[in-house]
Design a protein around this motif. Structure first.
Motif, PDB file in Angstrom:
ATOM      1  N   GLY A  90       0.824  -1.203   0.000  1.00 22.22           N
ATOM      2  CA  GLY A  90       0.000   0.000   0.000  1.00 22.22           C
ATOM      3  C   GLY A  90       0.855   1.247   0.000  1.00 22.22           C
ATOM      4  N   GLY A  91       0.478   2.208   0.793  1.00 16.13           N
ATOM      5  CA  GLY A  91       1.152   3.491   0.820  1.00 16.13           C
ATOM      6  C   GLY A  91       2.127   3.650   1.968  1.00 16.13           C
ATOM      7  N   VAL A  92       2.674   2.523   2.479  1.00 15.51           N
ATOM      8  CA  VAL A  92       3.604   2.572   3.609  1.00 15.51           C
ATOM      9  C   VAL A  92       4.832   1.720   3.291  1.00 15.51           C
ATOM     10  CG1 VAL A  92       3.928   2.075   6.067  1.00 15.51           C
ATOM     11  CG2 VAL A  92       1.706   2.869   5.253  1.00 15.51           C
ATOM     12  N   VAL A  93       6.012   2.260   3.581  1.00 12.18           N
ATOM     13  CA  VAL A  93       7.256   1.493   3.513  1.00 12.18           C
ATOM     14  C   VAL A  93       7.701   1.298   4.956  1.00 12.18           C
ATOM     15  CG1 VAL A  93       9.636   1.428   2.681  1.00 12.18           C
ATOM     16  CG2 VAL A  93       7.867   2.515   1.288  1.00 12.18           C
ATOM     17  N   TRP A  94       8.010   0.052   5.321  1.00 15.22           N
ATOM     18  CA  TRP A  94       8.342  -0.303   6.703  1.00 15.22           C
ATOM     19  C   TRP A  94       9.839  -0.541   6.875  1.00 15.22           C
ATOM     20  CZ3 TRP A  94       4.587   0.155  10.200  1.00 15.22           C
ATOM     21  CH2 TRP A  94       3.259   0.052   9.779  1.00 15.22           C
ATOM     22  N   PHE A  95      10.366  -0.064   8.010  1.00 11.97           N
ATOM     23  CA  PHE A  95      11.757  -0.297   8.389  1.00 11.97           C
ATOM     24  C   PHE A  95      11.833  -0.621   9.871  1.00 11.97           C
ATOM     25  CE2 PHE A  95      12.266   2.824   4.897  1.00 11.97           C
ATOM     26  CZ  PHE A  95      13.062   2.081   4.050  1.00 11.97           C
ATOM     27  N   PHE A  96      12.825  -1.428  10.242  1.00 10.69           N
ATOM     28  CA  PHE A  96      13.210  -1.577  11.640  1.00 10.69           C
ATOM     29  C   PHE A  96      14.436  -0.696  11.848  1.00 10.69           C
ATOM     30  CE2 PHE A  96      11.466  -6.123  11.513  1.00 10.69           C
ATOM     31  CZ  PHE A  96      10.294  -5.764  12.169  1.00 10.69           C
ATOM     32  N   MET A  97      14.456   0.040  12.955  1.00  6.10           N
ATOM     33  CA  MET A  97      15.592   0.905  13.286  1.00  6.10           C
ATOM     34  C   MET A  97      15.880   0.816  14.773  1.00  6.10           C
ATOM     35  SD  MET A  97      14.833   4.414  11.243  1.00  6.10           S
ATOM     36  CE  MET A  97      14.290   4.417   9.559  1.00  6.10           C
ATOM     37  N   SER A  98      17.065   1.248  15.123  1.00  7.81           N
ATOM     38  CA  SER A  98      17.441   1.324  16.524  1.00  7.81           C
ATOM     39  C   SER A  98      16.786   2.562  17.142  1.00  7.81           C
ATOM     40  CB  SER A  98      18.963   1.425  16.656  1.00  7.81           C
ATOM     41  OG  SER A  98      19.306   1.752  17.975  1.00  7.81           O
ATOM     42  N   ARG A  99      15.978   2.323  18.149  1.00 11.08           N
ATOM     43  CA  ARG A  99      15.289   3.417  18.832  1.00 11.08           C
ATOM     44  C   ARG A  99      16.283   4.463  19.360  1.00 11.08           C
ATOM     45  NH1 ARG A  99      10.206   3.346  20.357  1.00 11.08           N
ATOM     46  NH2 ARG A  99      10.002   1.096  20.119  1.00 11.08           N
ATOM     47  N   SER A 100      17.474   4.000  19.754  1.00 16.42           N
ATOM     48  CA  SER A 100      18.479   4.904  20.320  1.00 16.42           C
ATOM     49  C   SER A 100      19.405   5.504  19.246  1.00 16.42           C
ATOM     50  CB  SER A 100      19.317   4.155  21.359  1.00 16.42           C
ATOM     51  OG  SER A 100      19.984   3.061  20.738  1.00 16.42           O
ATOM     52  N   GLY A 101      19.196   5.147  17.986  1.00 14.86           N
ATOM     53  CA  GLY A 101      20.073   5.607  16.908  1.00 14.86           C
ATOM     54  C   GLY A 101      19.739   7.001  16.394  1.00 14.86           C
ATOM     55  N   GLN A 102      20.709   7.579  15.710  1.00 14.85           N
ATOM     56  CA  GLN A 102      20.544   8.924  15.164  1.00 14.85           C
ATOM     57  C   GLN A 102      19.423   9.039  14.135  1.00 14.85           C
ATOM     58  OE1 GLN A 102      22.241  11.540  16.560  1.00 14.85           O
ATOM     59  NE2 GLN A 102      20.719  12.705  15.412  1.00 14.85           N
ATOM     60  N   PRO A 103      19.230   8.049  13.242  1.00 18.00           N
ATOM     61  CA  PRO A 103      18.135   8.194  12.271  1.00 18.00           C
ATOM     62  C   PRO A 103      16.766   8.384  12.930  1.00 18.00           C
ATOM     63  CG  PRO A 103      19.597   6.445  11.579  1.00 18.00           C
ATOM     64  CD  PRO A 103      20.041   6.857  12.963  1.00 18.00           C
ATOM     65  N   VAL A 104      16.490   7.659  14.008  1.00 17.87           N
ATOM     66  CA  VAL A 104      15.208   7.809  14.691  1.00 17.87           C
ATOM     67  C   VAL A 104      15.103   9.192  15.316  1.00 17.87           C
ATOM     68  CG1 VAL A 104      13.800   7.000  16.638  1.00 17.87           C
ATOM     69  CG2 VAL A 104      14.770   5.354  15.034  1.00 17.87           C
ATOM     70  N   ALA A 105      16.175   9.673  15.915  1.00 12.23           N
ATOM     71  CA  ALA A 105      16.158  11.024  16.484  1.00 12.23           C
ATOM     72  C   ALA A 105      15.911  12.051  15.385  1.00 12.23           C
ATOM     73  CB  ALA A 105      17.477  11.311  17.202  1.00 12.23           C
ATOM     74  N   ASP A 106      16.572  11.876  14.253  1.00 13.55           N
ATOM     75  CA  ASP A 106      16.423  12.826  13.145  1.00 13.55           C
ATOM     76  C   ASP A 106      15.007  12.823  12.589  1.00 13.55           C
ATOM     77  OD1 ASP A 106      19.083  13.577  13.359  1.00 13.55           O
ATOM     78  OD2 ASP A 106      19.761  12.297  11.704  1.00 13.55           O
ATOM     79  N   LEU A 107      14.453  11.646  12.312  1.00 14.69           N
ATOM     80  CA  LEU A 107      13.125  11.616  11.695  1.00 14.69           C
ATOM     81  C   LEU A 107      12.028  11.992  12.673  1.00 14.69           C
ATOM     82  CD1 LEU A 107      11.435   8.796  12.458  1.00 14.69           C
ATOM     83  CD2 LEU A 107      13.106   7.829  10.916  1.00 14.69           C
ATOM     84  N   THR A 108      12.284  11.824  13.964  1.00 20.17           N
ATOM     85  CA  THR A 108      11.319  12.277  14.956  1.00 20.17           C
ATOM     86  C   THR A 108      11.250  13.800  14.977  1.00 20.17           C
ATOM     87  OG1 THR A 108      11.702  10.307  16.300  1.00 20.17           O
ATOM     88  CG2 THR A 108      10.686  12.183  17.407  1.00 20.17           C
ATOM     89  N   ALA A 109      12.404  14.447  14.817  1.00 20.59           N
ATOM     90  CA  ALA A 109      12.457  15.913  14.804  1.00 20.59           C
ATOM     91  C   ALA A 109      11.989  16.493  13.476  1.00 20.59           C
ATOM     92  CB  ALA A 109      13.880  16.384  15.108  1.00 20.59           C
ATOM     93  N   SER A 110      12.264  15.785  12.393  1.00 19.81           N
ATOM     94  CA  SER A 110      11.915  16.270  11.053  1.00 19.81           C
ATOM     95  C   SER A 110      11.427  15.072  10.227  1.00 19.81           C
ATOM     96  CB  SER A 110      13.137  16.925  10.406  1.00 19.81           C
ATOM     97  OG  SER A 110      12.815  17.416   9.121  1.00 19.81           O
ATOM     98  N   PRO A 111      10.117  14.836  10.211  1.00 18.12           N
ATOM     99  CA  PRO A 111       9.595  13.591   9.639  1.00 18.12           C
ATOM    100  C   PRO A 111       9.597  13.493   8.111  1.00 18.12           C
ATOM    101  CG  PRO A 111       7.800  14.925  10.476  1.00 18.12           C
ATOM    102  CD  PRO A 111       9.071  15.611  10.873  1.00 18.12           C
TER     103      PRO A 111
END
Length: 167
Positions: free
Chosen positions: A47-68
Motif C-alpha cells: 500500500g502506501g507505507v514502507v516499513w523499516f526496523f531501526m534502533s530506537r536509540s540511533g541517530q536516524p530515529v532522532a532525526d526523523l522524529t524531529a523532522s519527519p
C-alpha cells in the motif's frame, strides 16, 4: 511531469527485489543524511507505507522524529530500475506488526528479537513516488545517448518514467 494517481503495483514490483533503500533524513544541523536501510515490506504490504526496523536509540530515529519528511531511494543498476519515494516518517508502536514483519535477518541487529526494547518500527507514509524503468538494451541506450550528444537533442524513449501520488 505532473503526478498521476495510478495503480501502484508497478511501483511495488520494482521495489520488491531491491532489498536496501537509502533513507534520507534531515539532521538537527539542517543537513541531509542518507543511510542504507532494509525494507521490511512483504507481499501483503504493497500500500502506501514502507516499513523499516531501526534502533530506537540511533541517530536516524532522532532525526526523523524531529523532522519527519524523508526520502527513500532505490536503485538496481543491473536491471535499470530506479525508484524515489518521499513521505513522512512515523514511529509505530504495534507489536503485532513488528511480529508480522520480523525476520531472522533482523536478529543480526536486534539480539533481543521482536521484543528487543531498542527495536523501533518506522513507517514511511508515502506521499509521492517517482520511478524510472529502463526497457531498452545497453547497446540501444548507448546509441541513443551518442545520437543525442551529436544532434544536441535529448534522448527519447530510454525509460518509462512516472510520478505516482499515493495520498
Amino acid at each position: 511531469m505532473t503526478a498521476q494517481t495510478i495503480d501502484t503495483s508497478k511501483l511495488w514490483d520494482m521495489i520488491k527485489d531491491i532489498r536496501f533503500g537509502m533513507l534520507t533524513v534531515r539532521g538537527a544541523d539542517g543537513r541531509l543524511y542518507s543511510r542504507p536501510m532494509t525494507t521490511q515490506n512483504g507481499e501483503a504490504d504493497r500500500g502506501g507505507v514502507v516499513w523499516f526496523f531501526m534502533s530506537r536509540s540511533g541517530q536516524p530515529v532522532a532525526d526523523l522524529t524531529a523532522s519527519p519528511d524523508v526520502n527513500v531511494a532505490y536503485a538496481d543498476p543491473e536491471s535499470d530500475k530506479y525508484v524515489s519515494v518521499s513521505g513522512a516518517a512515523r514511529l509505530i508502536e504495534d507489536p503485532v506488526k513488528k511480529q508480522e514483519l520480523w525476520s531472522e535477518a533482523a536478529k543480526a541487529w536486534f539480539q533481543g528479537g521482536v521484543e528487543d526494547p531498542d527495536l523501533a518500527l518506522v513507517a514511511i507514509l508515502v506521499a509521492e513516488a517517482e520511478y524510472w524503468d529502463v526497457k531498452t538494451s545497453k547497446p540501444v541506450q548507448i546509441f541513443k545517448l551518442a545520437k543525442a550528444a551529436l544532434t544536441g537533442e535529448e534522448p527519447t524513449d530510454l525509460a518509462e518514467h512516472r510520478r505516482v501520488r499515493m495520498r
